[in-house]
Motif scaffolding. Sequence first.
Motif, PDB file in Angstrom:
ATOM      1  N   GLU A 120      -0.936  56.969 -39.944  1.00  0.00           N
ATOM      2  CA  GLU A 120      -0.617  55.536 -39.903  1.00  0.00           C
ATOM      3  C   GLU A 120      -1.306  54.815 -38.756  1.00  0.00           C
ATOM      4  O   GLU A 120      -1.593  53.623 -38.835  1.00  0.00           O
ATOM      5  CB  GLU A 120       0.891  55.322 -39.781  1.00  0.00           C
ATOM      6  N   THR A 121      -1.604  55.540 -37.663  1.00  0.00           N
ATOM      7  CA  THR A 121      -2.219  54.911 -36.492  1.00  0.00           C
ATOM      8  C   THR A 121      -3.734  54.981 -36.529  1.00  0.00           C
ATOM      9  O   THR A 121      -4.403  54.513 -35.603  1.00  0.00           O
ATOM     10  CB  THR A 121      -1.699  55.589 -35.211  1.00  0.00           C
ATOM     11  N   GLY A 122      -4.302  55.573 -37.588  1.00  0.00           N
ATOM     12  CA  GLY A 122      -5.749  55.704 -37.686  1.00  0.00           C
ATOM     13  C   GLY A 122      -6.298  56.973 -37.073  1.00  0.00           C
ATOM     14  O   GLY A 122      -7.515  57.180 -37.045  1.00  0.00           O
ATOM     15  N   LYS A 123      -5.420  57.868 -36.614  1.00  0.00           N
ATOM     16  CA  LYS A 123      -5.867  59.132 -36.013  1.00  0.00           C
ATOM     17  C   LYS A 123      -6.273  60.096 -37.118  1.00  0.00           C
ATOM     18  O   LYS A 123      -5.554  60.268 -38.098  1.00  0.00           O
ATOM     19  CB  LYS A 123      -4.732  59.723 -35.185  1.00  0.00           C
ATOM     20  N   PRO A 124      -7.458  60.726 -37.009  1.00  0.00           N
ATOM     21  CA  PRO A 124      -7.916  61.627 -38.081  1.00  0.00           C
ATOM     22  C   PRO A 124      -7.001  62.833 -38.237  1.00  0.00           C
ATOM     23  O   PRO A 124      -6.388  63.294 -37.275  1.00  0.00           O
ATOM     24  CB  PRO A 124      -9.318  62.042 -37.623  1.00  0.00           C
ATOM     25  N   LEU A 125      -6.916  63.346 -39.477  1.00  0.00           N
ATOM     26  CA  LEU A 125      -6.089  64.510 -39.796  1.00  0.00           C
ATOM     27  C   LEU A 125      -7.005  65.659 -40.203  1.00  0.00           C
ATOM     28  O   LEU A 125      -7.411  65.770 -41.361  1.00  0.00           O
ATOM     29  CB  LEU A 125      -5.105  64.181 -40.921  1.00  0.00           C
ATOM     30  N   PRO A 126      -7.383  66.517 -39.259  1.00  0.00           N
ATOM     31  CA  PRO A 126      -8.255  67.647 -39.610  1.00  0.00           C
ATOM     32  C   PRO A 126      -7.509  68.692 -40.422  1.00  0.00           C
ATOM     33  O   PRO A 126      -6.324  68.950 -40.206  1.00  0.00           O
ATOM     34  CB  PRO A 126      -8.650  68.211 -38.228  1.00  0.00           C
ATOM     35  N   GLY A 127      -8.213  69.295 -41.396  1.00  0.00           N
ATOM     36  CA  GLY A 127      -7.594  70.333 -42.220  1.00  0.00           C
ATOM     37  C   GLY A 127      -6.783  69.801 -43.378  1.00  0.00           C
ATOM     38  O   GLY A 127      -6.115  70.572 -44.066  1.00  0.00           O
ATOM     39  N   ALA A 128      -6.808  68.482 -43.623  1.00  0.00           N
ATOM     40  CA  ALA A 128      -6.091  67.944 -44.779  1.00  0.00           C
ATOM     41  C   ALA A 128      -6.742  68.434 -46.066  1.00  0.00           C
ATOM     42  O   ALA A 128      -7.956  68.641 -46.138  1.00  0.00           O
ATOM     43  CB  ALA A 128      -6.085  66.416 -44.737  1.00  0.00           C
ATOM     44  N   SER A 143     -12.968  68.134 -38.352  1.00  0.00           N
ATOM     45  CA  SER A 143     -12.243  67.720 -37.138  1.00  0.00           C
ATOM     46  C   SER A 143     -12.116  66.212 -37.024  1.00  0.00           C
ATOM     47  O   SER A 143     -11.225  65.705 -36.328  1.00  0.00           O
ATOM     48  CB  SER A 143     -12.937  68.280 -35.894  1.00  0.00           C
ATOM     49  N   GLU A 144     -12.971  65.478 -37.716  1.00  0.00           N
ATOM     50  CA  GLU A 144     -12.900  64.010 -37.692  1.00  0.00           C
ATOM     51  C   GLU A 144     -12.159  63.457 -38.897  1.00  0.00           C
ATOM     52  O   GLU A 144     -12.138  62.251 -39.121  1.00  0.00           O
ATOM     53  CB  GLU A 144     -14.319  63.424 -37.652  1.00  0.00           C
ATOM     54  N   GLY A 145     -11.575  64.349 -39.710  1.00  0.00           N
ATOM     55  CA  GLY A 145     -10.842  63.911 -40.892  1.00  0.00           C
ATOM     56  C   GLY A 145     -11.723  63.558 -42.061  1.00  0.00           C
ATOM     57  O   GLY A 145     -11.253  62.974 -43.043  1.00  0.00           O
ATOM     58  N   ASN A 184       1.192  58.794 -44.906  1.00  0.00           N
ATOM     59  CA  ASN A 184       2.421  58.447 -44.197  1.00  0.00           C
ATOM     60  C   ASN A 184       3.247  59.695 -43.922  1.00  0.00           C
ATOM     61  O   ASN A 184       3.339  60.591 -44.771  1.00  0.00           O
ATOM     62  CB  ASN A 184       3.246  57.457 -45.019  1.00  0.00           C
ATOM     63  N   GLN A 185       3.847  59.722 -42.739  1.00  0.00           N
ATOM     64  CA  GLN A 185       4.671  60.872 -42.366  1.00  0.00           C
ATOM     65  C   GLN A 185       5.927  60.940 -43.218  1.00  0.00           C
ATOM     66  O   GLN A 185       6.466  59.928 -43.661  1.00  0.00           O
ATOM     67  CB  GLN A 185       5.071  60.800 -40.884  1.00  0.00           C
ATOM     68  N   VAL A 186       6.385  62.196 -43.441  1.00  0.00           N
ATOM     69  CA  VAL A 186       7.633  62.407 -44.169  1.00  0.00           C
ATOM     70  C   VAL A 186       8.793  62.132 -43.225  1.00  0.00           C
ATOM     71  O   VAL A 186       8.861  62.683 -42.129  1.00  0.00           O
ATOM     72  CB  VAL A 186       7.714  63.852 -44.703  1.00  0.00           C
ATOM     73  N   THR A 187       9.681  61.255 -43.642  1.00  0.00           N
ATOM     74  CA  THR A 187      10.865  60.974 -42.823  1.00  0.00           C
ATOM     75  C   THR A 187      11.935  62.009 -43.108  1.00  0.00           C
ATOM     76  O   THR A 187      11.909  62.706 -44.117  1.00  0.00           O
ATOM     77  CB  THR A 187      11.405  59.571 -43.133  1.00  0.00           C
TER      78      THR A 187
END
Length: 532
Positions: A120-128, A143-145, A184-187
């Motif tokens: 949500e904050t624009g931070k890359p998710l490596p390994g998705a 590593s850069e998503g 989006n993160q799981v709540t």
Amino acid sequence: MKLTIFILIIALIQVSARGFGQKITLNTNHTPIEKVLQSITNQSGYEILYDLKDLKDQKVSLKLNNVSVEEAIKTVLKDLPFTYQIIKNNIVLKKEEPTFLERLAERWADRDVRGRVVDETGKPLPGASVRVKGKNTVANTNSEGEFVMKGLADDAVLLISYVGYKQLELPLKGTVMPLEIKLNQVTGELEEVAVKGSTGYQVIDKNHPGSFDVIDNELVNRTMGTSVLSRIEDLTPGVLFNKTRGANSTNQLLIRGRNTINSNTYPLIVLDNFPYDGDINNINPNDIESFTILKDASAAAIWGARAGNGVIVITTKRGKTAKPQVSLRSNVMVSEKPDQFYSSRISSSDFIDIERDLFNQGRYNALINATRLPQPLTPVIEILAKQRQGQLTVAEANAHIDKLRNQDVRNDLDRYFYQTAINQDNHLSVSGNTSGINYYLSGGWSKGIPNNLGDAQIDRVNLRTNNTFKVNNKLNIDVGLTYTKNMRNAGNGAATITPGASKSLYPYADLVDDQGNGLILVKDYRSAFTDT
């Protein structure tokens, strides 16, 4: 002669014309296309030629009435990528090949997909994980998503997932490269669960002011056991089980601890809305639909002083469907006997050496010289005492002691006091619920053979019938019958074999002779004292 030959030729031509001019009548529903084509061959006389792998798994539904062969073939191949050609008395089916322009358009329709997966904050998710729906094509972000997938169809759908984030489904059609995919993160939202119990008088829900727990039939059947208590053990907090040897049906269960010193601590048992004063172990756990455990003082408002130790409300099974339901349940659980040599223990020889050393230091003099209720001594100390008193020579004493060095009591315990445990549980029930009667009939047989020969062996037969006759909307009559035959055989196990006087069994104890006959073990007092 010439006239005869001419007539035969004319007749054969007419027969052939009739064969290949035959009309086709078919009525099929979801029928394999090979069978449909064979029917056309049988009715028309035309041989239909095709590649079997092209028509594999193809099924058609059609209704034809007195149509020509060509019309029948057209109807069969409708909406299928095939063409046909009639050559004399043969019909040849061919699969349509795409044209050059069609192949070119298909090639250009495939596309290379590039994108980046972020939170949500624009931070890359490596390994998705990025996967094509319905395909085995998978890519993982760096590593850069970022990720790249080549040659995907324009109508492909991507499934993007990452641990702790909601999975996203993204259709490619109409998207512009490169993709920017945000997860989006799981709540920590949990679905609300409806919990309902019974006090024996009314149904209660989670808003009930008192403390209670409900154990439904699914939880009861997760574990195997021949008794009710073995099924509910460890399923609810605040319920304590007394597993010590000698515990009986009146002291083996506590709810929220002991609240009295000398009085009965057993909770009140309510079976189908009535107090049950029998042994709870006589109830067949396979007949139980649910438990409701009332833990605090609010139970006393319903059941009075008898609920001071808590209440266990047991609801048995009833018929649920108009159609009779037959249920058969059979379980067998086998447990190996415990390994007596699993835990490290001082050897018999080392134990004897320690006893000899302590004897030489005079540590046993007080016990040897005691005259009033003398405590028992081990065989080695008795031998050393007789040697010191001159009743045995040194050689005789050493011979007796060396024989004991080779003795290990664990061998006798393993052979004569422990066995393979077998628990069997068999249950058959018939139930139903009609407009006039709700019925439940069951029979069960349970047998339990414990590891320890001294523990109780259970052999129980249960028969139960529970019927509700529906007289009218305001009157129901409940009729039930329960029969239980419970045979329990128990004896003294290995835990009871001690020399008494709060002493543990020495490792070289000899429990049986060479023929397997039991030997006398000195207990509580010295043999010299008991023999006089």
